[in-house]
Design an enzyme around this catalytic site. Structure first.
Site, PDB file in Angstrom:
ATOM      1  N   LEU A  81       2.793 -25.209 -32.457  1.00  0.00           N
ATOM      2  CA  LEU A  81       4.219 -25.406 -32.175  1.00  0.00           C
ATOM      3  C   LEU A  81       4.425 -26.820 -31.656  1.00  0.00           C
ATOM      4  O   LEU A  81       3.943 -27.172 -30.582  1.00  0.00           O
ATOM      5  CB  LEU A  81       4.701 -24.388 -31.144  1.00  0.00           C
ATOM      6  N   HIS A  89       0.424 -27.632 -19.558  1.00  0.00           N
ATOM      7  CA  HIS A  89       0.862 -29.025 -19.603  1.00  0.00           C
ATOM      8  C   HIS A  89       2.384 -29.061 -19.425  1.00  0.00           C
ATOM      9  O   HIS A  89       3.094 -28.157 -19.870  1.00  0.00           O
ATOM     10  CB  HIS A  89       0.471 -29.623 -20.955  1.00  0.00           C
TER      11      HIS A  89
END
Length: 347
Positions: free
Chosen positions: A125, A229
């Site tokens: 993605l 992240h």
């Protein structure tokens, strides 16, 4: 209008361009032309019905219907770990106890695991930073689930998604520095690149098979276990809103969490409905943002639109029907784009 469609060979240069923007830690879209070409061919073979189960996968691109520019990509792997072992760490507990010494200690541990072998995986993605606005990210991610709802028999009962773990812009991963480097003696960025281009054998060759005690890691490494992240946080929130959860598995390199769910329990798979298309010149905007997809396997299309609908039909403009590659009277599948939306029995 932004449209989801299957990848084709002409998209290779667009993918290479997107790969230059992903950064370290995004292993499934390496900046490697041969690897991307091979993956595109594998996806096409899946749609054509010629790929064996262990090679089957799907890649979708997000395209601007006006400019024809590809600005995002998302994927599904049908069955992971059938030819190369799929590794992750299971976060568990070992108990050390002694009645004589009156000691009872629970120690968090990391066990090398292949538990997700055979599961389907949401993967790859990535949305161009210039298009991270509006509902583009939701369309890119959730359209895969509507595709799975439409062709449920082609996927495993259980679904996972590996989330990118914590690392900085220089490729420094606290978890890798505290654990992986001791066994691999290479930088995180190099290990990341090697896995991205399919050279994963070194994991099995070098990673010890015994459990690790989490308390032996640095405080910095412990702090990032199952954390994502900063650029991945929106993707995690989207998947969790659809019913995926962290169940105690992390990536062996950067400690990013693995989210999982039974495919049938995903909100979109569970709650989507069908409507017959009515094409109109104009229609008042509906109250619910809808994810709308056609029912064509090889020519799949999906969009987001605020279209009015009844219990029997949905009103689409000619432009929307064209984007979906449907005509009046055909059936489409719809679901509220957001889990909180409820209207006419949907959601």
């Amino acid at each position: 209008m932004m449209v989801i469609r299957p990848i084709n060979r002409d998209d290779k240069q667009a993918l290479l361009h997107l790969a230059t923007k992903t950064g370290i830690g995004f292993t499934s879209l390496p900046n490697n032309e041969q690897r991307i070409s091979d993956r595109i061919e594998r996806m096409i073979a899946t749609w054509e019905g010629s790929a064996p189960l262990h090679e089957q996968g799907y890649l979708f691109v997000l395209e601007d219907s006006v400019t024809k520019q590809v600005v995002g990509i998302s994927g599904i792997e049908v069955a992971i770990g059938l030819t190369e072992a799929w590794y992750d760490f299971r976060v568990g507990t070992l108990v050390h106890a002694s009645k004589e010494l009156n000691v009872y200690t629970q120690m968090p541990t990391l066990f090398l695991s292949n538990d997700h072998t055979g599961n389907s995986e949401l993967c790859t993605l990535f949305l161009d930073p210039d298009y991270r606005q509006g509902k583009n990210g939701h369309l890119l991610s959730k359209s895969r689930m509507l595709f799975m709802a439409t062709f449920e028999d082609k996927f495993a009962d259980k679904l996972i998604a590996e989330m990118r773990g914590v690392s900085d812009e220089n490729g420094h991963s606290p978890f890798w520095e505290s654990l992986g480097r001791h066994f691999f003696a290479i930088d995180f960025s190099e290990a990341d690149y090697l896995t991205g281009i399919g050279q994963k054998a070194f994991i099995a060759e070098l990673m010890p098979k015994h459990p690790f005690y989490v308390d032996f890691l640095t405080d910095e490494a412990k702090a990032v276990i199952a954390e994502v992240h900063e650029n991945t946080l929106p993707a995690r929130k989207i998947l969790e809103s659809e019913g995926m959860r962290y169940e105690g598995y992390i990536d062996i390199f950067d400690a990013g969490p693995t989210l999982e769910a039974y495919t049938k329990d995903l909100r979109i798979v569970r709650d989507h409905e069908t409507r017959r298309v009515a094409v109109v010149d104009d229609a008042e905007e509906g109250v619910t943002p809808l994810l709308i997809g056609n029912q064509s396997y090889q020519h799949y299309r999906a969009i987001v639109a605020n279209q009015p609908y009844t219990r029997d039909e949905i009103l689409l403009t000619a432009e929307q029907a064209d984007a979906l590659n449907v005509t009046a009277g055909e059936v489409v599948r719809i679901a509220p784009l957001f889990a909180r939306e409820k209207h006419h029995g949907l959601g």
